[in-house]
Design a protein around this motif. Structure first.
Motif, PDB file in Angstrom:
ATOM      1  N   GLN A 118     -14.808  24.882  31.596  1.00 34.51           N
ATOM      2  CA  GLN A 118     -13.711  23.997  31.982  1.00 34.51           C
ATOM      3  C   GLN A 118     -12.670  23.836  30.875  1.00 34.51           C
ATOM      4  O   GLN A 118     -11.613  23.253  31.110  1.00 34.51           O
ATOM      5  N   LEU A 147      -9.120  25.263  31.718  1.00 34.06           N
ATOM      6  CA  LEU A 147      -8.415  24.433  32.691  1.00 34.06           C
ATOM      7  C   LEU A 147      -7.850  23.178  32.049  1.00 34.06           C
ATOM      8  O   LEU A 147      -6.692  22.806  32.277  1.00 34.06           O
ATOM      9  N   VAL A 164      -4.807  24.052  29.818  1.00 32.08           N
ATOM     10  CA  VAL A 164      -3.618  24.393  30.612  1.00 32.08           C
ATOM     11  C   VAL A 164      -3.009  23.146  31.241  1.00 32.08           C
ATOM     12  O   VAL A 164      -1.786  22.941  31.210  1.00 32.08           O
ATOM     13  N   LEU A 165      -3.839  22.276  31.810  1.00 36.74           N
ATOM     14  CA  LEU A 165      -3.320  21.073  32.457  1.00 36.74           C
ATOM     15  C   LEU A 165      -2.676  20.132  31.448  1.00 36.74           C
ATOM     16  O   LEU A 165      -1.636  19.523  31.727  1.00 36.74           O
ATOM     17  N   LEU A 200     -11.331  15.332  36.378  1.00 31.58           N
ATOM     18  CA  LEU A 200     -10.967  15.803  35.043  1.00 31.58           C
ATOM     19  C   LEU A 200     -11.757  15.070  33.955  1.00 31.58           C
ATOM     20  O   LEU A 200     -12.107  15.665  32.928  1.00 31.58           O
ATOM     21  N   VAL A 245     -14.241  28.804  36.710  1.00 30.62           N
ATOM     22  CA  VAL A 245     -12.806  28.529  36.596  1.00 30.62           C
ATOM     23  C   VAL A 245     -12.158  28.500  37.975  1.00 30.62           C
ATOM     24  O   VAL A 245     -11.365  27.607  38.290  1.00 30.62           O
ATOM     25  N   GLY A 292     -13.058  25.339  39.758  1.00 30.65           N
ATOM     26  CA  GLY A 292     -12.306  24.214  39.222  1.00 30.65           C
ATOM     27  C   GLY A 292     -10.865  24.207  39.692  1.00 30.65           C
ATOM     28  O   GLY A 292     -10.317  23.158  40.057  1.00 30.65           O
ATOM     29  N   VAL A 293     -10.235  25.376  39.690  1.00 31.02           N
ATOM     30  CA  VAL A 293      -8.846  25.484  40.159  1.00 31.02           C
ATOM     31  C   VAL A 293      -8.743  25.078  41.622  1.00 31.02           C
ATOM     32  O   VAL A 293      -7.830  24.334  42.018  1.00 31.02           O
ATOM     33  N   LEU A 328      -9.126  21.226  41.942  1.00 29.31           N
ATOM     34  CA  LEU A 328      -7.951  20.509  41.449  1.00 29.31           C
ATOM     35  C   LEU A 328      -6.740  20.727  42.360  1.00 29.31           C
ATOM     36  O   LEU A 328      -5.934  19.815  42.555  1.00 29.31           O
TER      37      LEU A 328
END
Length: 264
Positions: free
Chosen positions: A5, A8, A11-12, A122, A148, A151-152, A155
């Motif tokens: 994670q 992610l 990036v967020l 998150l 990943v 998770g994407v 989200l």
């Protein structure tokens, strides 16, 4: 799985930083920041510093996660998303018309269950990375694609900003400048909401005596059996728009209504 994670989160955090700084430097109209995220909860002169401070904090956490395994940045990220959850809950309670501001101007839709659910997820992701043995850079170079992707997908499901971006690409204008759906369509959306069902039995009639639009909201005014005004507000963007309601009695008619009920 502990490291999956990290990409992610990094990036967020970076996207959040860029979006908030862009919102500040774009020179939005006066009062616009008072409808976005942390700026809502501070005085007017502190709104820009509050948004920039949030952006700087996100960037510092992203950099720390990327280049080090120090627990300060790992636990700091957990604390950041946990605090974000609290702030969104406060926004939903105190300013239900305000957007979360998570990704700047794009996050202008009223805070709903999806936005709050995203910060909870998150927070959980950040907690999973606390004991990850590698830096974020190492995780980025050797990602676990299955985790990943999962998770994407999760989200994306919890991100109302995607719908707003699609609308902006289609219409090339922010919500308050776009033509809204027909009044009959908005009224139908109101009548399909949980907020409407909660108040319907109290209404003297199911037809509004007045309707008007302000920015991204359409308002419908009804009378209840006690001759009070019941005003519903329906957000004009999204497939499942937020709905607010206020009951304004005779003694309250001179003050602004407080919209307390929510339907996503």
């Amino acid at each position: 799985m502990l490291t999956s994670q990290l990409p992610l989160l990094i990036v967020l955090l970076v996207l959040g930083t860029i979006a908030k700084v862009s919102t500040v430097v774009s020179g939005r109209e006066p009062g616009a920041l008072s409808r976005l995220g942390p700026a809502v909860l501070v005085p007017g002169r502190m709104q820009v510093p509050a948004l920039l401070a949030c952006a700087v904090g996100e960037l510092a956490l992203a950099a720390g996660l990327l280049v080090t395994t120090h627990p300060l940045f790992r636990w700091g990220t957990v604390a950041f998303f946990a605090m974000s959850t609290y702030v969104l809950l406060e926004l939903r309670r105190r300013r239900p018309d305000a957007g979360c501001g998570c990704f700047g101007e794009v996050s202008s839709a009223p805070v709903g269950v999806r936005s709050i659910g995203r910060t909870v997820v998150l927070t959980g992701m950040a907690l999973m990375t606390v004991w990850a043995p590698v830096t974020g850079w190492a995780a980025v170079m050797r990602p676990s694609w299955m985790y990943v992707a999962a998770g994407v997908a999760l989200l994306a499901l919890l991100s109302p900003e995607i719908e707003e971006l699609v609308d902006r690409l289609r219409y090339r204008a922010p919500c308050e400048q776009r033509p809204g759906p027909a009044e009959s369509v908005t009224l139908a959306r109101l009548r399909s909401s949980g907020t409407w069902r909660a108040y319907q039995a109290e209404l003297a009639t199911t037809e509004p005596y007045d309707s008007w639009r302000e920015l991204c909201w359409r308002f419908f005014a009804f009378r209840n059996r006690d001759e009070d005004d019941v005003v519903f507000a329906v957000y004009l963007s999204g497939r499942r728009p937020a709905v607010r309601v206020a009951v304004v009695g005779g003694a309250d008619s001179g003050s602004l209504p407080q919209y307390t009920s929510v339907s996503a």
